[in-house]
Design a protein around this motif. Structure first.
Motif, PDB file in Angstrom:
ATOM      1  N   GLN A 116       1.076  -1.667  -0.229  1.00 22.86           N
ATOM      2  CA  GLN A 116      -0.335   0.087  -0.348  1.00 22.86           C
ATOM      3  C   GLN A 116       0.884   1.413   0.040  1.00 22.86           C
ATOM      4  OE1 GLN A 116      -3.138   0.282   3.334  1.00 22.86           O
ATOM      5  NE2 GLN A 116      -3.715   2.107   3.959  1.00 22.86           N
ATOM      6  N   SER A 117       1.997   1.555   0.640  1.00 24.34           N
ATOM      7  CA  SER A 117       2.903   2.222   1.094  1.00 24.34           C
ATOM      8  C   SER A 117       3.588   2.621  -0.731  1.00 24.34           C
ATOM      9  CB  SER A 117       3.640   2.223   1.932  1.00 24.34           C
ATOM     10  OG  SER A 117       3.438   1.611   3.231  1.00 24.34           O
ATOM     11  N   ILE A 118       4.244   1.317  -1.357  1.00 24.48           N
ATOM     12  CA  ILE A 118       4.364   1.733  -2.998  1.00 24.48           C
ATOM     13  C   ILE A 118       3.164   2.047  -3.514  1.00 24.48           C
ATOM     14  CG2 ILE A 118       5.187   0.839  -4.145  1.00 24.48           C
ATOM     15  CD1 ILE A 118       6.600  -1.329  -2.382  1.00 24.48           C
ATOM     16  N   GLU A 119       2.468   1.558  -3.951  1.00 21.13           N
ATOM     17  CA  GLU A 119       1.070   2.418  -4.567  1.00 21.13           C
ATOM     18  C   GLU A 119       0.976   3.828  -4.304  1.00 21.13           C
ATOM     19  OE1 GLU A 119      -4.044   1.879  -3.506  1.00 21.13           O
ATOM     20  OE2 GLU A 119      -2.845   0.275  -3.619  1.00 21.13           O
ATOM     21  N   ILE A 120       1.008   4.209  -2.418  1.00 20.91           N
ATOM     22  CA  ILE A 120       0.288   5.847  -2.324  1.00 20.91           C
ATOM     23  C   ILE A 120       1.407   6.599  -3.078  1.00 20.91           C
ATOM     24  CG2 ILE A 120       0.126   7.607  -1.094  1.00 20.91           C
ATOM     25  CD1 ILE A 120      -1.164   5.036   0.764  1.00 20.91           C
ATOM     26  N   ALA A 121       2.766   6.313  -2.749  1.00 19.76           N
ATOM     27  CA  ALA A 121       3.680   6.645  -3.722  1.00 19.76           C
ATOM     28  C   ALA A 121       3.921   6.584  -5.124  1.00 19.76           C
ATOM     29  CB  ALA A 121       5.412   5.421  -3.180  1.00 19.76           C
ATOM     30  N   ALA A 176     -12.751  -3.747  -4.723  1.00 18.52           N
ATOM     31  CA  ALA A 176     -12.392  -4.702  -3.748  1.00 18.52           C
ATOM     32  C   ALA A 176     -11.079  -5.272  -4.067  1.00 18.52           C
ATOM     33  CB  ALA A 176     -13.462  -5.630  -4.225  1.00 18.52           C
ATOM     34  N   GLU A 177     -11.230  -5.035  -6.185  1.00 20.38           N
ATOM     35  CA  GLU A 177      -9.745  -6.629  -5.844  1.00 20.38           C
ATOM     36  C   GLU A 177      -8.158  -5.844  -6.768  1.00 20.38           C
ATOM     37  OE1 GLU A 177      -7.723  -8.864  -8.444  1.00 20.38           O
ATOM     38  OE2 GLU A 177      -8.150  -7.131  -9.284  1.00 20.38           O
ATOM     39  N   THR A 178      -7.827  -6.347  -5.614  1.00 13.53           N
ATOM     40  CA  THR A 178      -6.599  -5.426  -5.408  1.00 13.53           C
ATOM     41  C   THR A 178      -5.844  -5.321  -6.613  1.00 13.53           C
ATOM     42  OG1 THR A 178      -6.213  -6.317  -2.909  1.00 13.53           O
ATOM     43  CG2 THR A 178      -4.348  -6.208  -4.196  1.00 13.53           C
ATOM     44  N   VAL A 183      -3.586  -1.466 -10.542  1.00  9.36           N
ATOM     45  CA  VAL A 183      -3.293  -0.581 -12.042  1.00  9.36           C
ATOM     46  C   VAL A 183      -3.964   0.887 -11.843  1.00  9.36           C
ATOM     47  CG1 VAL A 183      -4.028  -0.950 -14.789  1.00  9.36           C
ATOM     48  CG2 VAL A 183      -2.915  -3.281 -12.716  1.00  9.36           C
ATOM     49  N   LEU A 184      -4.956   0.988 -11.333  1.00 10.96           N
ATOM     50  CA  LEU A 184      -6.200   2.129 -11.397  1.00 10.96           C
ATOM     51  C   LEU A 184      -5.397   2.807 -11.133  1.00 10.96           C
ATOM     52  CD1 LEU A 184      -9.456   1.100 -11.067  1.00 10.96           C
ATOM     53  CD2 LEU A 184      -8.509   1.842 -13.413  1.00 10.96           C
ATOM     54  N   ILE A 185      -4.405   3.356 -10.236  1.00 11.36           N
ATOM     55  CA  ILE A 185      -4.036   4.212  -9.094  1.00 11.36           C
ATOM     56  C   ILE A 185      -3.374   5.206 -10.160  1.00 11.36           C
ATOM     57  CG2 ILE A 185      -2.186   2.742  -8.537  1.00 11.36           C
ATOM     58  CD1 ILE A 185      -4.161   5.325  -6.503  1.00 11.36           C
ATOM     59  N   THR A 186      -2.522   4.626 -10.127  1.00  9.41           N
ATOM     60  CA  THR A 186      -1.391   5.647 -11.616  1.00  9.41           C
ATOM     61  C   THR A 186      -2.016   6.235 -12.470  1.00  9.41           C
ATOM     62  OG1 THR A 186       0.515   3.896 -10.961  1.00  9.41           O
ATOM     63  CG2 THR A 186       0.809   5.463 -13.142  1.00  9.41           C
ATOM     64  N   PRO A 187      -2.612   5.663 -13.149  1.00  7.62           N
ATOM     65  CA  PRO A 187      -3.426   6.733 -14.581  1.00  7.62           C
ATOM     66  C   PRO A 187      -4.258   7.254 -14.010  1.00  7.62           C
ATOM     67  CG  PRO A 187      -4.040   4.249 -14.295  1.00  7.62           C
ATOM     68  CD  PRO A 187      -3.080   4.063 -13.765  1.00  7.62           C
ATOM     69  N   ALA A 188      -5.297   7.099 -12.480  1.00  9.45           N
ATOM     70  CA  ALA A 188      -6.211   7.845 -11.422  1.00  9.45           C
ATOM     71  C   ALA A 188      -4.949   8.857 -11.172  1.00  9.45           C
ATOM     72  CB  ALA A 188      -6.739   7.254 -10.795  1.00  9.45           C
ATOM     73  N   ALA A 189      -3.954   8.642 -10.640  1.00 14.41           N
ATOM     74  CA  ALA A 189      -3.264  10.323  -9.602  1.00 14.41           C
ATOM     75  C   ALA A 189      -2.251  11.381 -10.853  1.00 14.41           C
ATOM     76  CB  ALA A 189      -2.138   9.455  -9.098  1.00 14.41           C
ATOM     77  N   GLY A 190      -2.320  10.599 -12.191  1.00 11.23           N
ATOM     78  CA  GLY A 190      -1.264  11.143 -13.365  1.00 11.23           C
ATOM     79  C   GLY A 190      -3.257  12.096 -13.658  1.00 11.23           C
ATOM     80  N   LEU A 191      -4.415  11.642 -13.588  1.00 17.40           N
ATOM     81  CA  LEU A 191      -5.600  12.315 -14.176  1.00 17.40           C
ATOM     82  C   LEU A 191      -5.629  13.578 -12.894  1.00 17.40           C
ATOM     83  CD1 LEU A 191      -8.037   9.608 -15.371  1.00 17.40           C
ATOM     84  CD2 LEU A 191      -6.739  11.912 -17.019  1.00 17.40           C
ATOM     85  N   LEU A 192      -5.280  12.742 -12.137  1.00 14.08           N
ATOM     86  CA  LEU A 192      -6.144  13.856 -10.717  1.00 14.08           C
ATOM     87  C   LEU A 192      -4.846  14.877 -10.976  1.00 14.08           C
ATOM     88  CD1 LEU A 192      -6.953  14.263  -8.051  1.00 14.08           C
ATOM     89  CD2 LEU A 192      -5.330  13.133  -6.706  1.00 14.08           C
ATOM     90  N   GLY A 193      -3.431  15.009 -11.247  1.00 13.89           N
ATOM     91  CA  GLY A 193      -2.677  15.253 -11.004  1.00 13.89           C
ATOM     92  C   GLY A 193      -2.434  16.890 -12.241  1.00 13.89           C
TER      93      GLY A 193
END
Length: 752
Positions: A116-121, A176-178, A183-193
């Motif tokens: 989870q820490s790596i995911e957030i990073a 729910a699916e890890t 996979v979603l966290i990185t593109p979602a963060a890019g759009l957020l940024g």
């Protein structure tokens, strides 16, 4: 979103927003921000099109995106709710490992927590890269609104990490699916940024248009672990860092399976320290690139010839890791700009002995209380009390280090040997510090008594205020009772050994004083009674103030007005000039605005102030420096020369626990600071804090005490005249910094 204040006729500062207005304006955009993220993810799942993203084409990922779209309202609500909580908590107390990761905690992480820490990073990297150009100007403006003269990026409640954590929380709640979430966290963060970048720019433009002045950058960003100036914002996350997954595989033996059993007992120790050093990426690459040992059939050998050969290129991997860790640890310490050059030379002398130790004792890596670790830590901690090698105590400190060098020649270099060195050094330092310790204890006793008196005085002041309720009494009488006289009564109670609540009758005098100055008091016989009462009343008042050494100048106004009222009462209005003076005294407003009594009541008598080196707020603050236009430049120069350290004083540990929540996070017992007092910078350590955190005492290595109230300390910090230069032991800071760097550096590579 935010109305710009433009135009010649407009006064930009007339409607200048508060910090609350600023946060509220940004939070109003949170729902739209999340909507744009969802729309971007939906376009990314398209089979064709310019916005198609390959990672989003997997069936489970597309299903997760469709699920988010199907409950968009709930997703946006979760994001807004979590973001609001984090923003108003200043980032929240449950900060992620990317911010508060510490070396000693890393080995306790479960796989899920580390992932989870790596995911957030990874997400944070995407956002920070997007806002790199718009974030620094906003940091400067928000710092001003927070009351800082210099830029404080870590205190910005709208910093990117807050949005990233809100995004991660939202995805964790609704996906729910890890695997799909990862996979979603990185593109979602890019759009957020991308969208956050626009909001940052608009928010900064709005604040500037209303007249908000940006704070001043001071010497770049400071890396507290090394004392070095930082680089631009992106430098903290943009570089490819050590991958924790690879490091864990390496230390678990996945790169050297045939020899795994041979060095298994050394792995936890080496892993713990490897994750705290700066240059481990280089080490990992070097170890991975080494050739695996080839198993060959044993052949008879010539023993003499074999002894003359070079040792094998690869020995036990565990031992190799240990050697590399020690070397990198010393390299890291030698690069720390807070360490003086002579000390670095002494550390180089000590390095071979540590190498010899770790070949036989792997506890060095995992046990923070190992004598060798303790020796290094104590030496470095004590050295950082000296800003330069020209300080008077530096030669004596250096001599103490050199006096134990004879142990380095010992044939046996084990924990006991380092323990003997530590005991010898500690004995020398204890003898040197005996006088300073005695002064510090005396000062602490004086400050403790002062706090007890002030706290009791606050309670008495509240009682006096209740006694005055509904009575027609002049403000200066209220001021006197709630400040000076409350101190007198409190001191009398504290000094009484038999437990009497009013040993000298000072509290009982309050009723007589109030009666003597009331306008509504019955006039019949009042003048006669006042004539009899006034001499004794004034004498007892002066006697009580004299017992605590209360400065006459602080009460002169009171006595002048009191005597004027008494004269008018005795004259019963027959003397017009005296009556006019009495009316003027009566109409004067309180010198203590409502709500400020608690701060203004804090007072020390002359002996307490002298013993503790008490810094008077108005007398000792270097106001000329704080207001000088040269201050930012001088601060920058000082920041480049920071050479401070922190240590936890064992005897103060229980006190530090009791004060949790009262003492500022970066000003715990043992924190090292620099204070500018009357034009000079003073290096000192926070050695004592009163139980209720109203008084703080800083002590230099020579024993000189500098104490102050919380109010004075906060004012010094706000004015840039007190800065924390090291809040924790240098070794711990260095290890923590690299543990966080290892985590952030993991985001550039996919898991193996």
């Amino acid at each position: 979103m935010m109305k710009l204040r433009l135009g010649v006729s407009d006064d930009p500062t007339a409607l200048q927003p508060s910090l609350s207005d600023c946060l509220g304006a940004m939070l109003k955009q949170a729902e739209a921000l999340m909507q744009q993220v969802l729309q971007g993810l939906e376009l990314g799942t398209s089979a064709t099109g310019p916005q198609r993203l390959a990672p989003l084409q997997a069936p489970q990922v597309r299903a997760a995106v469709l699920g988010l779209e199907g409950k968009a309202a709930a997703v946006k609500h979760s994001f807004v709710k979590e973001l609001t909580r984090l923003v108003y908590e200043g980032g929240g107390k449950d900060q992620t490992a990317t911010e508060v990761l510490r070396f000693q905690d890393l080995q306790l992480f479960e796989d899920e927590e580390l992932d989870q820490s790596i995911e957030i990073a990874r997400a944070q990297q995407e956002v920070v890269l997007a806002v790199d150009d718009t974030l620094p100007p906003l940091d400067a403006l928000i710092s001003t609104m927070l009351g800082w003269r210099t830029i404080q990026p870590g205190l910005n409640p709208l910093r990117p990490e807050v949005f990233v954590r809100a995004l991660q929380h939202t995805l964790a709640e609704h996906v729910a699916e890890t695997g799909a979430r990862e996979v979603l966290i990185t593109p979602a963060a890019g759009l957020l940024g991308v969208n956050l970048r626009k909001l940052y720019r608009e928010l900064a433009d709005w604040l500037r248009s209303t007249g908000v002045e940006p704070a001043v950058p001071v010497g770049g960003r400071i890396n507290r672990a090394t004392g070095a100036s930082g680089a631009p914002v992106t430098d903290t996350v943009a570089k490819t860092l050590l991958t924790l997954d690879r490091l864990r595989k390496l230390l678990a033996g996945d790169f050297d399976q045939p020899r795994k059993a041979e060095f298994l007992h050394t792995m936890p120790a080496s892993m713990a320290l490897l994750q705290d050093l700066k240059k481990t990426d280089e080490l990992v690459k070097r170890l991975e690139q080494r050739k695996k040992p080839v198993v060959v059939v044993e052949q008879p050998v010539d023993m003499l010839a074999d002894a003359a050969r070079e040792p094998p290129a690869t020995g036990r991997i565990g031992q190799q890791l240990g050697e590399e860790v020690v070397r990198l640890m010393f390299d890291n310490l030698l690069e720390d700009r807070r360490l003086l050059p002579t000390l670095k030379r002494e550390l180089k002398v000590l390095e071979p002995a540590v190498h010899r130790l770790t070949k036989e004792d792997s506890r060095f890596f995992s046990d923070r209380n190992h004598p060798a670790r303790q020796l290094l830590d104590r030496i470095i901690q004590r050295s950082l009390a000296f800003p330069s090698e020209e300080d008077a105590g530096w030669p004596r400190f250096l001599e103490s280090l050199q006096s134990v060098s004879r142990w380095l020649e010992s044939k046996v270099m084990d924990a006991d040997t380092f323990g003997e060195m530590l005991d010898e050094l500690q004995a020398q330092w204890t003898e040197q510090d005996q006088g300073a310790r005695q002064k510090r204890e005396e000062a602490a006793r004086a400050l403790l008594h002062a706090e007890q008196r002030n706290l009791l005085a606050q309670k008495l002041a509240s009682d006096f205020a209740d006694s005055l309720g509904g009575l027609d009494v002049a403000d200066f009488i209220r001021d006197f009772l709630k400040n000076a006289w409350a101190q007198v009564v409190a001191e009398a109670q504290l000094s009484c050994e038999d437990g009497s609540p009013d040993p000298y009758g000072y509290r009982a005098m309050v009723d007589d004083l109030i009666w003597s100055v009331q306008k509504t008091t019955a006039q019949r016989g009042r003048a006669r009674r006042l004539v009899q009462m006034i001499p004794g009343l004034l004498q007892r008042l002066r006697e009580g103030l004299g017992r605590i050494g209360y400065p006459q100048e602080l009460t002169q106004r009171f006595f002048d007005h009191l005597i004027t009222l008494h004269r008018a009462a005795v004259q019963e209005g027959r003397d017009a000039s005296i009556q006019a003076a009495a009316d003027a005294a009566w109409s004067e407003q309180s010198q203590f605005p409502e709500g400020a009594e608690e701060d203004l009541q804090l007072w020390l008598d002359s002996s307490e102030a002298q013993e503790s080196g008490f810094i008077e707020e108005e007398a000792d603050l270097d106001t000329d420096y704080a207001a000088s236009p040269e201050a930012p430049r001088q601060e920058a120069l000082r920041a480049e020369q920071d050479t401070s350290r922190a240590r936890q004083v064992p005897s103060q540990a229980p006190q530090a626990e009791a004060q949790a929540g009262l003492v500022p996070e970066d000003l715990r017992i043992g924190a090292w600071v620099e204070i500018r007092i009357k034009g000079d910078w003073v290096r000192a350590q926070l050695t004592w804090c009163s139980p209720h955190a109203t008084l703080f005492m800083f002590t230099s290595i020579g024993g000189a005490a500098h104490s102050m109230s919380r109010r004075t300390m906060e004012k010094l910090r706000t004015g840039g005249q007190l800065r924390v230069v090291a809040e924790r032991p240098v070794v711990d800071e260095a290890l923590d910094q690299v543990a966080r760097a290892a985590l952030k550096n993991s985001v550039g590579r996919p898991p193996e």
